[in-house]
Motif scaffolding. Structure first.
Motif, PDB file in Angstrom:
ATOM      1  N   GLU A  53       0.801  -1.225   0.000  1.00  0.00           N
ATOM      2  CA  GLU A  53       0.000   0.000   0.000  1.00  0.00           C
ATOM      3  C   GLU A  53       0.837   1.281   0.000  1.00  0.00           C
ATOM      4  OE1 GLU A  53      -3.864  -0.565   2.406  1.00  0.00           O
ATOM      5  OE2 GLU A  53      -2.401  -1.862   3.409  1.00  0.00           O
ATOM      6  N   GLY A  54       2.138   1.147   0.073  1.00  0.00           N
ATOM      7  CA  GLY A  54       2.984   2.327   0.071  1.00  0.00           C
ATOM      8  C   GLY A  54       3.213   2.928   1.432  1.00  0.00           C
ATOM      9  N   HIS A  55       2.528   2.421   2.438  1.00  0.00           N
ATOM     10  CA  HIS A  55       2.759   2.819   3.823  1.00  0.00           C
ATOM     11  C   HIS A  55       2.173   1.728   4.711  1.00  0.00           C
ATOM     12  CE1 HIS A  55      -1.361   4.195   3.131  1.00  0.00           C
ATOM     13  NE2 HIS A  55      -1.520   4.414   4.421  1.00  0.00           N
ATOM     14  N   VAL A  56       2.482   1.769   5.993  1.00  0.00           N
ATOM     15  CA  VAL A  56       2.016   0.742   6.915  1.00  0.00           C
ATOM     16  C   VAL A  56       0.658   1.167   7.476  1.00  0.00           C
ATOM     17  CG1 VAL A  56       2.494  -0.523   9.046  1.00  0.00           C
ATOM     18  CG2 VAL A  56       4.365   0.039   7.486  1.00  0.00           C
ATOM     19  N   THR A  57      -0.369   0.490   7.030  1.00  0.00           N
ATOM     20  CA  THR A  57      -1.730   0.814   7.453  1.00  0.00           C
ATOM     21  C   THR A  57      -2.110  -0.012   8.679  1.00  0.00           C
ATOM     22  OG1 THR A  57      -2.667  -0.913   6.044  1.00  0.00           O
ATOM     23  CG2 THR A  57      -2.328   1.267   5.046  1.00  0.00           C
ATOM     24  N   ARG A  58      -3.242   0.314   9.276  1.00  0.00           N
ATOM     25  CA  ARG A  58      -3.764  -0.493  10.374  1.00  0.00           C
ATOM     26  C   ARG A  58      -4.044  -1.912   9.906  1.00  0.00           C
ATOM     27  NH1 ARG A  58      -8.764   1.318  11.597  1.00  0.00           N
ATOM     28  NH2 ARG A  58      -8.765   0.167  13.565  1.00  0.00           N
ATOM     29  N   THR A  59      -4.497  -2.050   8.654  1.00  0.00           N
ATOM     30  CA  THR A  59      -4.717  -3.385   8.094  1.00  0.00           C
ATOM     31  C   THR A  59      -3.404  -4.155   8.007  1.00  0.00           C
ATOM     32  OG1 THR A  59      -6.661  -2.685   6.822  1.00  0.00           O
ATOM     33  CG2 THR A  59      -5.493  -4.643   6.040  1.00  0.00           C
ATOM     34  N   GLY A  60      -2.351  -3.476   7.578  1.00  0.00           N
ATOM     35  CA  GLY A  60      -1.047  -4.125   7.483  1.00  0.00           C
ATOM     36  C   GLY A  60      -0.531  -4.562   8.839  1.00  0.00           C
ATOM     37  N   MET A  61      -0.711  -3.724   9.858  1.00  0.00           N
ATOM     38  CA  MET A  61      -0.248  -4.088  11.199  1.00  0.00           C
ATOM     39  C   MET A  61      -1.061  -5.251  11.766  1.00  0.00           C
ATOM     40  SD  MET A  61       0.985  -0.536  13.005  1.00  0.00           S
ATOM     41  CE  MET A  61      -0.377   0.518  12.531  1.00  0.00           C
ATOM     42  N   LYS A  62      -2.352  -5.274  11.474  1.00  0.00           N
ATOM     43  CA  LYS A  62      -3.179  -6.402  11.910  1.00  0.00           C
ATOM     44  C   LYS A  62      -2.722  -7.689  11.231  1.00  0.00           C
ATOM     45  CE  LYS A  62      -8.017  -7.966  12.143  1.00  0.00           C
ATOM     46  NZ  LYS A  62      -7.798  -9.225  11.391  1.00  0.00           N
ATOM     47  N   PHE A  63      -2.371  -7.601   9.954  1.00  0.00           N
ATOM     48  CA  PHE A  63      -1.880  -8.765   9.232  1.00  0.00           C
ATOM     49  C   PHE A  63      -0.599  -9.289   9.876  1.00  0.00           C
ATOM     50  CE2 PHE A  63       1.156 -10.340   6.075  1.00  0.00           C
ATOM     51  CZ  PHE A  63       0.459 -11.407   5.529  1.00  0.00           C
ATOM     52  N   CYS A  64       0.342  -8.389  10.182  1.00  0.00           N
ATOM     53  CA  CYS A  64       1.596  -8.802  10.820  1.00  0.00           C
ATOM     54  C   CYS A  64       1.324  -9.459  12.170  1.00  0.00           C
ATOM     55  CB  CYS A  64       2.521  -7.603  10.995  1.00  0.00           C
ATOM     56  SG  CYS A  64       3.150  -6.904   9.447  1.00  0.00           S
ATOM     57  N   ALA A  65       0.413  -8.883  12.946  1.00  0.00           N
ATOM     58  CA  ALA A  65       0.084  -9.449  14.256  1.00  0.00           C
ATOM     59  C   ALA A  65      -0.494 -10.848  14.115  1.00  0.00           C
ATOM     60  CB  ALA A  65      -0.895  -8.529  14.984  1.00  0.00           C
ATOM     61  N   ASP A  66      -1.391 -11.028  13.137  1.00  0.00           N
ATOM     62  CA  ASP A  66      -2.004 -12.342  12.923  1.00  0.00           C
ATOM     63  C   ASP A  66      -0.956 -13.376  12.527  1.00  0.00           C
ATOM     64  OD1 ASP A  66      -4.446 -11.220  13.496  1.00  0.00           O
ATOM     65  OD2 ASP A  66      -5.085 -11.059  11.399  1.00  0.00           O
ATOM     66  N   MET A  67      -0.021 -12.982  11.649  1.00  0.00           N
ATOM     67  CA  MET A  67       0.978 -13.920  11.154  1.00  0.00           C
ATOM     68  C   MET A  67       1.940 -14.352  12.253  1.00  0.00           C
ATOM     69  SD  MET A  67       0.486 -14.601   7.892  1.00  0.00           S
ATOM     70  CE  MET A  67       2.074 -15.219   7.358  1.00  0.00           C
ATOM     71  N   LEU A  68       2.206 -13.469  13.218  1.00  0.00           N
ATOM     72  CA  LEU A  68       3.236 -13.740  14.218  1.00  0.00           C
ATOM     73  C   LEU A  68       2.673 -14.046  15.598  1.00  0.00           C
ATOM     74  CD1 LEU A  68       5.734 -10.908  13.211  1.00  0.00           C
ATOM     75  CD2 LEU A  68       5.872 -13.336  12.638  1.00  0.00           C
ATOM     76  N   GLY A  69       1.361 -14.016  15.750  1.00  0.00           N
ATOM     77  CA  GLY A  69       0.772 -14.271  17.055  1.00  0.00           C
ATOM     78  C   GLY A  69       1.059 -13.168  18.055  1.00  0.00           C
ATOM     79  N   LEU A  70       1.153 -11.925  17.575  1.00  0.00           N
ATOM     80  CA  LEU A  70       1.394 -10.777  18.423  1.00  0.00           C
ATOM     81  C   LEU A  70       0.119  -9.942  18.554  1.00  0.00           C
ATOM     82  CD1 LEU A  70       4.815  -9.592  16.897  1.00  0.00           C
ATOM     83  CD2 LEU A  70       4.476 -11.003  18.941  1.00  0.00           C
ATOM     84  N   THR A  71       0.132  -9.013  19.484  1.00  0.00           N
ATOM     85  CA  THR A  71      -0.963  -8.062  19.568  1.00  0.00           C
ATOM     86  C   THR A  71      -0.686  -6.909  18.603  1.00  0.00           C
ATOM     87  OG1 THR A  71       0.050  -6.725  21.309  1.00  0.00           O
ATOM     88  CG2 THR A  71      -1.271  -8.638  22.005  1.00  0.00           C
ATOM     89  N   THR A  72      -1.737  -6.223  18.195  1.00  0.00           N
ATOM     90  CA  THR A  72      -1.532  -5.070  17.323  1.00  0.00           C
ATOM     91  C   THR A  72      -0.747  -3.970  18.045  1.00  0.00           C
ATOM     92  OG1 THR A  72      -3.727  -4.254  17.951  1.00  0.00           O
ATOM     93  CG2 THR A  72      -3.552  -5.505  15.895  1.00  0.00           C
ATOM     94  N   ALA A  73      -0.870  -3.916  19.376  1.00  0.00           N
ATOM     95  CA  ALA A  73      -0.100  -2.937  20.138  1.00  0.00           C
ATOM     96  C   ALA A  73       1.394  -3.220  20.022  1.00  0.00           C
ATOM     97  CB  ALA A  73      -0.527  -2.947  21.608  1.00  0.00           C
ATOM     98  N   GLU A  74       1.787  -4.487  20.050  1.00  0.00           N
ATOM     99  CA  GLU A  74       3.200  -4.841  19.917  1.00  0.00           C
ATOM    100  C   GLU A  74       3.724  -4.474  18.532  1.00  0.00           C
ATOM    101  OE1 GLU A  74       3.989  -8.685  22.725  1.00  0.00           O
ATOM    102  OE2 GLU A  74       2.516  -8.960  21.123  1.00  0.00           O
ATOM    103  N   VAL A  75       2.915  -4.712  17.513  1.00  0.00           N
ATOM    104  CA  VAL A  75       3.326  -4.371  16.153  1.00  0.00           C
ATOM    105  C   VAL A  75       3.390  -2.858  15.987  1.00  0.00           C
ATOM    106  CG1 VAL A  75       2.719  -4.534  13.712  1.00  0.00           C
ATOM    107  CG2 VAL A  75       2.395  -6.513  15.214  1.00  0.00           C
ATOM    108  N   THR A  76       2.412  -2.148  16.523  1.00  0.00           N
ATOM    109  CA  THR A  76       2.387  -0.695  16.418  1.00  0.00           C
ATOM    110  C   THR A  76       3.606  -0.072  17.088  1.00  0.00           C
ATOM    111  OG1 THR A  76      -0.031  -0.700  16.388  1.00  0.00           O
ATOM    112  CG2 THR A  76       1.047   1.388  16.917  1.00  0.00           C
ATOM    113  N   ALA A  77       4.037  -0.633  18.211  1.00  0.00           N
ATOM    114  CA  ALA A  77       5.198  -0.102  18.921  1.00  0.00           C
ATOM    115  C   ALA A  77       6.442  -0.141  18.044  1.00  0.00           C
ATOM    116  CB  ALA A  77       5.435  -0.893  20.209  1.00  0.00           C
ATOM    117  N   VAL A  78       6.576  -1.179  17.234  1.00  0.00           N
ATOM    118  CA  VAL A  78       7.729  -1.295  16.340  1.00  0.00           C
ATOM    119  C   VAL A  78       7.545  -0.397  15.115  1.00  0.00           C
ATOM    120  CG1 VAL A  78       9.033  -2.869  14.857  1.00  0.00           C
ATOM    121  CG2 VAL A  78       8.249  -3.633  17.112  1.00  0.00           C
ATOM    122  N   ALA A  79       6.362  -0.420  14.523  1.00  0.00           N
ATOM    123  CA  ALA A  79       6.127   0.344  13.299  1.00  0.00           C
ATOM    124  C   ALA A  79       6.261   1.849  13.513  1.00  0.00           C
ATOM    125  CB  ALA A  79       4.738   0.022  12.746  1.00  0.00           C
ATOM    126  N   THR A  80       5.974   2.315  14.717  1.00  0.00           N
ATOM    127  CA  THR A  80       6.075   3.749  14.995  1.00  0.00           C
ATOM    128  C   THR A  80       7.459   4.157  15.476  1.00  0.00           C
ATOM    129  OG1 THR A  80       5.224   3.371  17.240  1.00  0.00           O
ATOM    130  CG2 THR A  80       3.630   3.969  15.529  1.00  0.00           C
TER     131      THR A  80
END
Length: 277
Positions: A53-80
């Motif tokens: 998508e050209g940037h990291v969207t909320r959908t993208g972070m949810k996808f990463c969380a689902d793939m790795l068994g993480l929470t979206t908060a954990e993914v957001t902490a890294v992406a930001t």
């Protein structure tokens, strides 16, 4: 009394369309398989969704969380935390002007200010045509070629305000531009996929990505006992008291700032040797 409106809570992020998710899952599993601990795959997975998508969207972070068994908060902490992950739509070409100490004093600040005025955008803003996003960046370990401009993380060395303006004009017009060092340019989405760890399949791109200029290799040559070419460094504004020897090598922009850049056909700049030679 001040009226405070709390608003509605944010709804869960939507999912990717089924075909897009299936394709990303296949790529994601390939990335995860590279690591003994799946959590280590988060950084390249974020580049993967950014390539979609050209940037990291909320959908993208949810996808990463689902793939790795993480929470979206954990993914957001890294992406930001990492600035290479964009949180809003960006242009096809991310133009970064180094404004760290050495590039700044060599002209980086002037380049950044002129580009803001020339493009009509501020820091981290995108031109109306969606072609160029401008930002100031921190040191990219290219101080020996200061001031440096990067486009999608490829180097454009020894820039001037004029050459930098020509560079962004060429990008917006669709004209071919060639980095001083590194692989040919591709779009930001394509760059993100390469950063995710997938091969750059463009003909000749991998071979073009090597090579360092003489300013970067001088330490290696001195360590090998090779004699450095004689040179005299004069303060700015002071004329040399003796003419340089024919063929004397210009080692870096520190020695004698020159009006050179890859975007200025009259003053081309580029690598002259491969790393380790």
């Amino acid at each position: 009394m001040t009226d405070v409106s709390l608003g509605m809570p944010q709804l869960p992020a939507p999912d990717y369309p089924a075909d897009v998710r299936a394709r990303l899952e296949a790529d994601g599993k390939e990335i995860i398989a590279r690591y003994p601990d799946s959590r280590s795959a988060l950084l390249p997975l974020l580049h993967l969704v950014q390539s979609e998508e050209g940037h990291v969207t909320r959908t993208g972070m949810k996808f990463c969380a689902d793939m790795l068994g993480l929470t979206t908060a954990e993914v957001t902490a890294v992406a930001t935390f990492y600035t290479m992950y964009r949180r809003k739509p960006s242009g096809d070409y991310q133009v970064g002007v180094c404004t760290n100490t050495l590039c700044a004093v060599m002209g980086g600040d002037a380049i950044f200010e002129e580009l803001k005025e020339h493009l009509g955008v501020g820091n981290n803003e995108t031109t109306e045509d969606g072609k160029v996003t401008l930002e100031h960046i921190e040191c990219n370990a290219a101080c020996d070629f200061a001031p440096v401009v990067m486009v999608n993380w490829e180097f454009f060395d020894n820039q001037t305000p004029q050459s930098a303006k020509q560079l962004v004009d060429d990008l917006r017009a669709g004209r071919q531009v060639t980095p001083t060092r590194g692989a040919p340019l591709c779009t930001y989405k394509e760059t993100a996929r390469i950063l995710a760890g997938f091969p750059d399949e463009r003909p000749g791109a991998v071979e073009a990505s090597g090579g360092a200029g003489p300013a970067s290799l001088i330490g290696l040559r001195l360590a090998r006992g090779e004699a450095a070419p004689a040179r005299v460094v004069h303060p700015r504004g002071e004329a040399p008291k003796e003419r340089p020897q024919p063929g004397a090598e210009h080692l870096s922009s520190h020695d004698a700032p020159q009006q050179t850049s890859a975007s200025d056909p009259e003053h081309p700049a580029g690598p002259v040797s491969k790393e380790g030679e």
